[in-house]
Scaffold this motif. Structure first.
Motif, mmCIF file in Angstrom:
data_model
loop_
_atom_site.group_PDB
_atom_site.id
_atom_site.type_symbol
_atom_site.label_atom_id
_atom_site.label_comp_id
_atom_site.label_asym_id
_atom_site.label_seq_id
_atom_site.Cartn_x
_atom_site.Cartn_y
_atom_site.Cartn_z
ATOM 1 N N SER A 209 41.475 49.216 43.906
ATOM 2 C CA SER A 209 42.631 48.640 44.602
ATOM 3 C C SER A 209 43.907 48.782 43.768
ATOM 4 O O SER A 209 45.005 48.884 44.326
ATOM 5 C CB SER A 209 42.379 47.166 44.943
ATOM 6 N N ASP A 210 43.769 48.779 42.433
ATOM 7 C CA ASP A 210 44.961 48.957 41.593
ATOM 8 C C ASP A 210 45.517 50.371 41.763
ATOM 9 O O ASP A 210 46.735 50.570 41.891
ATOM 10 C CB ASP A 210 44.617 48.700 40.125
ATOM 11 N N ILE A 211 44.613 51.337 41.780
ATOM 12 C CA ILE A 211 45.009 52.728 42.020
ATOM 13 C C ILE A 211 45.672 52.836 43.404
ATOM 14 O O ILE A 211 46.727 53.466 43.568
ATOM 15 C CB ILE A 211 43.760 53.648 41.996
ATOM 16 N N TYR B 166 55.309 53.266 34.717
ATOM 17 C CA TYR B 166 54.632 52.443 33.722
ATOM 18 C C TYR B 166 53.252 52.016 34.221
ATOM 19 O O TYR B 166 52.274 51.971 33.470
ATOM 20 C CB TYR B 166 55.516 51.230 33.426
ATOM 21 N N GLN B 167 53.176 51.713 35.491
ATOM 22 C CA GLN B 167 51.895 51.256 36.028
ATOM 23 C C GLN B 167 50.886 52.385 36.114
ATOM 24 O O GLN B 167 49.682 52.170 35.954
ATOM 25 C CB GLN B 167 52.091 50.583 37.384
ATOM 26 N N TYR B 168 51.376 53.572 36.354
ATOM 27 C CA TYR B 168 50.432 54.690 36.312
ATOM 28 C C TYR B 168 49.854 54.813 34.913
ATOM 29 O O TYR B 168 48.647 54.974 34.720
ATOM 30 C CB TYR B 168 51.087 56.013 36.724
ATOM 31 N N GLU B 169 50.728 54.704 33.911
ATOM 32 C CA GLU B 169 50.266 54.775 32.518
ATOM 33 C C GLU B 169 49.216 53.707 32.242
ATOM 34 O O GLU B 169 48.208 53.951 31.587
ATOM 35 C CB GLU B 169 51.448 54.615 31.546
ATOM 36 N N GLN B 170 49.469 52.492 32.747
ATOM 37 C CA GLN B 170 48.506 51.403 32.550
ATOM 38 C C GLN B 170 47.180 51.736 33.227
ATOM 39 O O GLN B 170 46.113 51.513 32.658
ATOM 40 C CB GLN B 170 49.068 50.082 33.094
ATOM 41 N N THR C 37 43.923 52.229 30.807
ATOM 42 C CA THR C 37 42.856 51.234 30.936
ATOM 43 C C THR C 37 41.603 51.831 31.575
ATOM 44 O O THR C 37 40.614 51.135 31.775
ATOM 45 C CB THR C 37 43.315 50.042 31.800
ATOM 46 N N GLY C 38 41.644 53.102 31.914
ATOM 47 C CA GLY C 38 40.432 53.750 32.431
ATOM 48 C C GLY C 38 40.312 53.760 33.938
ATOM 49 O O GLY C 38 39.358 54.303 34.500
ATOM 50 N N ARG C 39 41.303 53.161 34.616
ATOM 51 C CA ARG C 39 41.199 53.073 36.066
ATOM 52 C C ARG C 39 41.250 54.453 36.732
ATOM 53 O O ARG C 39 40.574 54.690 37.736
ATOM 54 C CB ARG C 39 42.317 52.183 36.621
ATOM 55 N N VAL C 40 42.085 55.357 36.192
ATOM 56 C CA VAL C 40 42.190 56.691 36.795
ATOM 57 C C VAL C 40 40.912 57.491 36.535
ATOM 58 O O VAL C 40 40.276 58.013 37.457
ATOM 59 C CB VAL C 40 43.423 57.445 36.253
ATOM 60 N N ASP C 41 40.518 57.531 35.269
ATOM 61 C CA ASP C 41 39.362 58.358 34.914
ATOM 62 C C ASP C 41 38.066 57.861 35.538
ATOM 63 O O ASP C 41 37.111 58.635 35.685
ATOM 64 C CB ASP C 41 39.230 58.440 33.386
ATOM 65 N N PRO D 138 51.242 43.214 39.409
ATOM 66 C CA PRO D 138 52.280 44.230 39.141
ATOM 67 C C PRO D 138 52.382 45.295 40.235
ATOM 68 O O PRO D 138 53.498 45.548 40.730
ATOM 69 C CB PRO D 138 51.869 44.794 37.779
ATOM 70 N N PRO D 139 51.280 45.940 40.650
ATOM 71 C CA PRO D 139 51.448 46.949 41.703
ATOM 72 C C PRO D 139 51.789 46.346 43.062
ATOM 73 O O PRO D 139 52.329 47.043 43.927
ATOM 74 C CB PRO D 139 50.094 47.671 41.730
ATOM 75 N N ASN D 140 51.496 45.083 43.249
ATOM 76 C CA ASN D 140 51.853 44.450 44.514
ATOM 77 C C ASN D 140 53.372 44.276 44.583
ATOM 78 O O ASN D 140 53.995 44.523 45.626
ATOM 79 C CB ASN D 140 51.146 43.097 44.640
ATOM 80 N N VAL D 141 53.975 43.853 43.461
ATOM 81 C CA VAL D 141 55.434 43.784 43.397
ATOM 82 C C VAL D 141 56.019 45.175 43.622
ATOM 83 O O VAL D 141 56.978 45.355 44.374
ATOM 84 C CB VAL D 141 55.918 43.259 42.023
#
Lengths: 630, 630
Positions: A68-70, A36-40, A44-48, A400-403
């Motif tokens: 850092s989210d990635i 789910y977090q990868y999808e987010q 949200t443009g973080r990957v691209d 979320p990714p920290n959890v």
């Protein structure tokens, strides 16, 4: 001093978990949260953003902390790969890592925001811009990915980046004497040192730690330079209110006595300080950590393991300031506390560290994610008027990714090992393989903890031998009994750990009974918000009332001093949990008089309390941890 | 209905006061507050602004409400002249009135700000600009000055201004259908009607009241017009948050059920509604007042008589929202409540109105000024961390002169009269001359109230006659005994007033004994901030703890349910007051543990409570009204 600095955690890769309390969480983490977090990150443009195609005017604008989210997602995903091979996930990781590699600049620099949004502004605002913070998370991701897969694809990229950073920062002419406003890279570099064996990464971490808070203050100098360049200090007013305490650069770290400022930053700093104390056998750092630990635990820690009451600085305020309804208690901060406590535990195997680690893990950390793994708390208040609920995602999506990465590596926190000694910190059903120096030791825990206090530990050395098994008797547990192979024993206790030293053979069994009554807990009288109030705790779990069980206006309930608590294992909470029932008084709104000389009347009602970590998983409504006492 | 609409207050000019509690206050008001406030008006530019010499760029800029500060000072000074001739003060009044007269424009308009600062903007922003509000205070000043001196110098000026206003506002073509965002002129016009006998002033008041809240909404229309003229709506965001409830124009007044918005505005509106109900025998207005009264007294009234908990709108929030430390409880609002209660009392001689009037006067009003008459509270919280202290003056200086005019006319609130009936609302030592229709009646009170409950009332009619003396038995008093000429009597009671009807002759004496124990008062359980807390009240006085008597951290004190209160008349408080002493438990900070399973220990300490109205007159420090109960 440093007598225990030989103790090492048993890595999660040597631990398997099959536990009533945790396994559902870990499974939801792998099956729901991480995909789910990868999808987010994608939507949200973080990957691209890693493609570096952003042009002025485009929306969204790659944010300074997007990398850092990635990185945290890569770290979490890698941990799951390490224990549960998944070709599809591994391919996805390869794809994201390739994007990251492609974003690296010729000189090794790697930061999306400063490459496309603010080119030319690299390293000009360490105070606010999170550049080294993002680098730190990339390092942790690279280490995790390398350890899980053996692939050097990200590790090599990151080592090049770190070499660039090591060139840029330092005491030599032409180098910047700076450090990050948001600590993180310091602890990450210690991990990088471990996997690469390259001492220069450890040295760089120590450099950042030692330089922090020195005069002339680096953030003053860089601000002056920015203003000279005609930039505005957008955060001037904020920094005026929070001072350099905000990022723990108000003093050199060895002179710091009070935990201050942004709570996550503080935890990451103290974790790095503890790491360096261990690595460098640096007693001055250890002592600073101990002073800060005492300040935190005696004056600034929520009963849930949450820390940092204020939203203004996302952090600490004054001693005993622990408001409940407005508690910020960021999920990331409780996670950071777990990191720090775990490191302190390896400096001194003292249960006070494990107690806090357990308190955070079983309460204020795990409250941060819903049972289904798809909703998250950023803030973890201890009281709610019914308006507080977990959300799908956040603009600032650190929690979320920290959890996710914590849960994906949860096995790290259960056992430690050193020559001829096995240590059990947490009671989690499953097994582990420990390295006693002379041989491998297999341990197997059977338990329904925290639902009851019975723990059966099977000890299986390769060969019969004399060694120590050190088992924590939790601070909440006033009475523990131990049997070995059915025979009662009276083990010595050292700093809260029971010492079982004997000749161990395959099939030996330790039976531990931790008496686990419901405890009424009171806060120090200086905690004004908790005066006249009581919290209920059973084992490591803090309990709360929810509106769904008790109707609204929970604060009108008074717990009698003689209340008798019934503990019932129920199926309607999570995948089974122990709920507490008791009779309480409810204030009655009798008559319209605003003021009266009769004490308000009460009626007796049946009340049900549930574990705090499970709240807001059923019908939305009020919640309350600190209950009024009659 | 309207059975009591014949009741009239005995004016302060027919009352003399020589009272242990009040005389010192009234003297400080005359000798310190009123001269001091003139100096403040002078030095801050408020007086000289009347010369209309201000030019753009000059500092200070005459503020929209400056005229009202001058007006309230004139009103207060005139009241003192009425009871205590003072040639120098009268000359000063003549001087200021001459300035005011000189500021009047040829068409009768009179407003400093809109004449010099914003010429051409007259009557374009009734919502925010306080023009009619200032006019209202000028009317009250003119009425007071005329009544005190017989001089028409200000009255004539103001009648011309009101005639101009009456021409400007109304339902006819070419007139504005507006009314003021800050009510005040409505009640003032009723006073002007009384002294002039000109019905058109009463009609104008009724017009403003009836027009309020009608659709299309006048403030919408005038805003649209301002925006059309290219003006900005500087307060748009504020009004978006507070709505038309802020100035009680959200509905026509007869449809209003809940007290809302800015508390002073609300009180002035409701006072005018009560005035018009009386004057016009308008039951619909009376019923609206009664509904609003119930809402206020059952859900929104501090125990001190303070009202309006929020600083944001300087006013009301939701039912039972009565925070203590952040209570706004503006002094002016408590004064406004006295005005309204006094008017309600003349619609129905019911002690519930007099009880609230007394509660405000003896607590939340008089707390607004220091004993020396030179320092003022704008806000009157019920708890302080030690940082709250009276100030010399305020940028928005409404409260100090409002206290001054109230105290200068305090005699108004003690007695009422009608045909063959004398009514005693308050117990204040002194004398009064009442008009019973058939003859004059002299009443003389001897009492140390509120320090004790003994009241001796000498009744001296010109001739022996049968009539009623109606004496209030306060709501706080559960047992009252009455003797007439030494003989016990058992008078009937009507709406809380004891009815003493008989043939009265000169020298007759009523002896009233009001039992006045210390009462423990509890708030309605819906008042969350007061749960588990108790307030101490004795007679009309609410008590508080001060740090100077009890050391700091007052909230660590617990009042035992069995506490025994010692009442002692002491000399070290004000010019003598009754203090309460009792044993309380103090929470002890035993040990460093932040959380523990033992209930916090307490030790017994001697505590002293003092009247709330006297707080912050000694060493600065904490203060607390609602005490924790053990």
């Amino acid at each position: 001093m440093m007598e225990h600095a030989s103790l090492r955690a048993v890595p999660f890769t040597d631990v398997t978990i099959n536990d009533a309390f945790w396994s559902g969480r870990l499974q939801a983490n792998i099956e729901q949260t991480i995909p789910y977090q990868y999808e987010q990150c994608k939507t949200t443009g973080r990957v691209d953003a890693l493609k570096l195609e952003w042009k002025p005017g485009d929306e969204p604008v790659p944010h300074i902390f997007w990398d850092s989210d990635i990185a945290k997602w890569i770290e979490a995903a890698s941990y799951t790969l390490a224990t549960k091979p998944d070709a599809q996930l591994e391919a996805l990781l390869d794809e994201v890592i390739a994007l990251l590699a492609s974003a690296q600049q010729p000189d090794g620099y790697l930061n999306t925001h400063f490459t496309v949004v603010e080119p030319g502004k690299r390293w000009t605002n360490l105070r606010d811009a999170h550049e080294l913070y993002c680098a730190g998370h990339l390092i942790e991701a690279a280490v995790a990915h390398y350890q899980a897969t053996g692939k050097r694809s990200l590790l090599d990229v990151i080592c090049r980046y770190c070499d660039h950073i090591a060139q840029t920062f330092g005491p030599n002419p032409g180098q910047k004497r700076g450090y990050c406003g948001h600590e993180e890279i310091e602890l990450a570099l210690v991990k990088l040192y471990h996997v690469t064996g390259e001492r220069r990464y450890l040295d760089l971490s120590a450099y950042f730690i030692n330089e922090r808070g020195q005069q002339p203050h680096y953030f003053d100098l860089e601000l002056k330079e920015r203003l000279k360049q005609g930039e505005k200090d957008r955060l001037a007013e904020f920094h005026r209110t929070v001072g350099y305490e905000y990022n723990q650069s108000h003093k050199p770290v060895r002179e710091q006595v009070h935990v201050v400022g942004h709570a996550v930053r503080a935890m990451y700093l103290y974790s790095a300080m503890a790491d360096l104390a261990w690595e460098l056998q640096d007693d001055t750092l250890k002592q600073a950590c101990e002073r800060l630990w005492a300040d935190l635990c005696e004056k600034k820690l929520y009963i849930t393991g949450g820390i940092g009451p204020s939203g203004h600085n996302e952090g600490f305020t004054r001693a005993y300031d622990l408001p409940n309804e407005t508690a910020y208690a960021e999920t990331c901060a409780a996670i950071g506390l777990v990191f720090w406590a775990h490191r302190m535990l390896h400096l001194d195997c003292d249960r006070r560290y494990a107690d806090v680690m357990e308190r955070a893990l079983y309460n204020g950390v795990i409250s941060g994610v819903s049972l289904d793994g798809r909703k998250f708390f950023y803030e973890n208040p201890l009281a709610s008027n019914g308006q507080v609920h977990r959300q799908d995602w956040f603009e600032c999506a650190c929690c979320p990714p920290n959890v996710a990465r914590l849960l994906a590596s949860f096995g790290n926190y259960i056992y430690s090992q050193r020559e001829e000694e096995a240590v059990i910190h947490l009671f989690v059903q499953g097994s582990a393989t420990l390295d006693l120096g002379t041989q491998k030791l297999s341990l197997k825990q059977q338990t329904r903890y925290p639902w009851d206090g019975e723990v059966r530990i099977q000890v299986d050395p390769e060969q019969s031998a004399r060694f120590r098994v050190r088992v924590r008797q939790p601070g909440w547990c006033r009475k523990a009994t131990v049997r070995v192979n059915g025979e009662p024993v009276q083990p010595a206790s050292e700093r809260g750990y029971l010492i079982l030293e004997r000749e161990w053979s395959q099939g030996d069994v330790i039976e531990l009974t931790l008496h686990m009554p419901v405890e009424r807990v009171y806060a120090h009288p200086q905690v004004r918000e908790d005066r006249g109030r009581v919290a209920l705790q059973r084992g490591p779990l803090v309990y709360c009332l929810e509106e769904v069980d008790n109707s609204s206006d929970l604060d009108a309930l008074l717990v009698p001093q003689t209340a008798d608590f019934t503990q019932t294992y129920v199926q309607d909470l999570a995948s089974g949990a122990v709920a507490l029932s008791f009779e309480a008084q409810r204030l009655e709104a009798d008559g319209p008089s605003l003021y009266r000389t009769e004490r308000p009347r009460t009626s007796m009602v049946q009340v049900r309390a549930v574990p705090y970590c499970l709240w807001d998983n059923r019908s939305p409504g009020e919640m309350l941890v600190w209950l009024r006492e009659a």
